[in-house]
Design an enzyme around this catalytic site. Structure first.
Site, PDB file in Angstrom:
ATOM      1  N   LYS A  86      57.498  34.848  21.942  1.00 26.43           N
ATOM      2  CA  LYS A  86      57.213  33.752  22.780  1.00 26.43           C
ATOM      3  C   LYS A  86      57.303  32.527  22.170  1.00 26.43           C
ATOM      4  CE  LYS A  86      55.884  31.785  26.815  1.00 26.43           C
ATOM      5  NZ  LYS A  86      56.935  31.799  28.156  1.00 26.43           N
ATOM      6  N   TYR A  92      45.018  42.106  19.520  1.00 22.23           N
ATOM      7  CA  TYR A  92      44.120  43.341  19.656  1.00 22.23           C
ATOM      8  C   TYR A  92      43.265  43.356  18.528  1.00 22.23           C
ATOM      9  CZ  TYR A  92      46.880  44.572  23.867  1.00 22.23           C
ATOM     10  OH  TYR A  92      47.570  44.681  24.954  1.00 22.23           O
ATOM     11  N   ASP A 119      54.892  49.939  28.870  1.00 12.24           N
ATOM     12  CA  ASP A 119      54.424  50.638  30.083  1.00 12.24           C
ATOM     13  C   ASP A 119      55.655  50.214  31.534  1.00 12.24           C
ATOM     14  OD1 ASP A 119      52.257  51.860  29.236  1.00 12.24           O
ATOM     15  OD2 ASP A 119      50.743  51.026  30.335  1.00 12.24           O
ATOM     16  N   ASP A 155      52.845  46.590  24.258  1.00  7.64           N
ATOM     17  CA  ASP A 155      52.002  47.387  25.232  1.00  7.64           C
ATOM     18  C   ASP A 155      52.359  47.211  26.530  1.00  7.64           C
ATOM     19  OD1 ASP A 155      49.908  48.661  26.050  1.00  7.64           O
ATOM     20  OD2 ASP A 155      48.332  47.329  25.826  1.00  7.64           O
ATOM     21  N   ASP A 187      58.735  36.632  28.531  1.00  6.91           N
ATOM     22  CA  ASP A 187      58.644  36.617  30.017  1.00  6.91           C
ATOM     23  C   ASP A 187      60.231  36.848  30.737  1.00  6.91           C
ATOM     24  OD1 ASP A 187      59.512  34.233  28.866  1.00  6.91           O
ATOM     25  OD2 ASP A 187      58.652  32.919  29.993  1.00  6.91           O
TER      26      ASP A 187
END
Ligand code: NAD
Length: 358
Positions: A191, A142, A251, A247, A223
């Site tokens: 990852k 980001y 959520d 992020d 994942d």
């Protein structure tokens, strides 16, 4: 203990929910012999209306001079037309940057009394879900380079993910320290089968683990973590992860709990001062109607006691009181499932009534 708390009531339901949280903090202070004083800070739409700026420098300074900051929420349709840099949410971004908070910590907890509100199967919920996601907040993709180039007659979008060792180390420390104050289990999510940033992340976490022999560190690919959060969330105590993964996972984790009005959060940097706020917005649709659920803000105050002021017994006291009112069947409209409900003020009063030393 004496502490000064900067208080940002903000917009919409902000003043209603913050007032209840302050009343709970005062009741806890009286019970345990502490003194909490409060400094009012204008931020968001309220600050724009008063000062023409969503976070005047003097208001930021008040936060920097405090021991910690408690925030309700900012924003609302009233300020939809104001210029971009004056929007209420800009005040919040400037506050986070000004306070240097690089870690966002969000608990995902299902209160057994509200298990039916979770979209997960009952047998999964009944195993007990109570974990925190520690998300890196100001690095990673980001904050990398973003551009779109023209190449062989088509556009190519480019976003760059970078992390330095020191950026990973400082968020890793928050993860380990948080685990140390809870169940002493930390799951580092990355990852590393694909990304260099993640391989560095994993190496730094294992390096740090040597300083925290009392915390059990595990690794998980992002994942797999997304699957495990819905399949077997009871396995987690604290998850630490980079900005984008955090992020998305935070959520996902807030959805499994079933009620947006009940989830607190903290943002931390170096030192003990933090920014504590519920995860929801200013709920303009119910503002001023005594309908808001104050529990997310009250639990944010409990997080402040635990993580900034090192007062775990006092934090437990608030969480026990919330549990007791839920046991007694008290519900605000958002968690009443269409049944009888009480208002924001009454919910605050009932929680205060149930504060007892453990
Ligand atoms: P929201 O979270 O304010 O509301 C979404 C829905 O959840 C609404 O129906 C609302 O009534 C309900 N809700 C939220 N909190 C509740 C509570 N404590 N008790 C009962 N019901 C509750 O999200 P939104 O409507 O998308 O945003 C409204 C405003 O808030 C916007 O201006 C947005 O920019 C701002 N916002 C601010 C923050 C913040 O201050 N940190 C975060 C998110 C959104």
């Amino acid at each position: 203990m004496k502490k000064n708390i900067a208080v940002i009531r903000g917009d919409g339901i902000g003043p209603e929910i913050v007032n209840e949280a302050i009343a709970v903090l005062d009741a806890v202070a009286a019970l345990y012999g502490h003194t909490f004083t409060y400094t009012d800070v204008d931020m968001g739409g309220a600050a724009y209306d008063k000062w023409g700026d969503p976070l005047p420098q003097e208001m930021l300074q008040r936060c920097l001079d405090s021991d910690s900051v408690l925030l309700g929420a900012v924003g609302g349709p009233k300020w939809d037309g104001v210029p971009g840099d004056k929007r209420p949410e800009k005040g919040l971004l400037r506050l986070r940057a000004g306070m240097g908070v690089y870690s966002n910590n969000r608990p995902a907890k299902i209160w057994p009394q509200l298990a039916a509100a979770s979209p997960l199967k009952r047998e999964v919920v009944d195993k007990g879900i109570d974990f925190i996601i520690v998300r890196e907040l100001i690095g990673g993709i980001y904050f990398g380079e973003h551009r779109t180039v023209e190449e062989n007659g088509q556009r190519r979008g480019i976003d760059t993910m970078t992390y330095t060792e020191s950026e990973i180390r400082r968020i890793g420390r928050i993860g380990f320290e948080t685990a140390r104050k809870r169940g002493k289990r930390l799951c580092s999510v990355e990852k590393s089968n694909v990304l260099d940033c993640s391989r560095l992340w994993k190496a730094v976490m294992h390096d740090l683990a040597k300083e925290y022999p009392d915390v059990e560190l595990s690794d998980m690919l992002v994942d797999n973590c997304a699957m495990q959060i819905v399949k077997d969330p009871a396995q987690f105590d604290v998850i630490v992860t980079e900005n984008m993964f955090g992020d998305i996972l935070s959520d996902e984790a807030s959805m499994i709990t079933g009620s947006i009005g009940m989830i607190p959060s903290s943002s931390l940097g170096d030192g003990t001062r933090g920014l504590y706020e519920p995860i929801h917005g200013s709920a303009p649709d119910i503002a001023g109607k005594d309908l808001a659920d104050p529990i997310g803000t009250i639990l944010s105050a409990a997080m402040m006691l635990r993580f900034s002021f090192d007062l775990p017994a006092e934090a437990d006291c608030i969480e026990r009181a919330v549990s007791a009112v839920l046991d007694a069947g008290c519900r605000t409209a958002d968690i009443a499932d269409g049944g009888p409900h009480i208002g924001c003020r009454e919910m605050g009063r009932r929680i205060r009534e149930n504060l007892t030393k453990g």
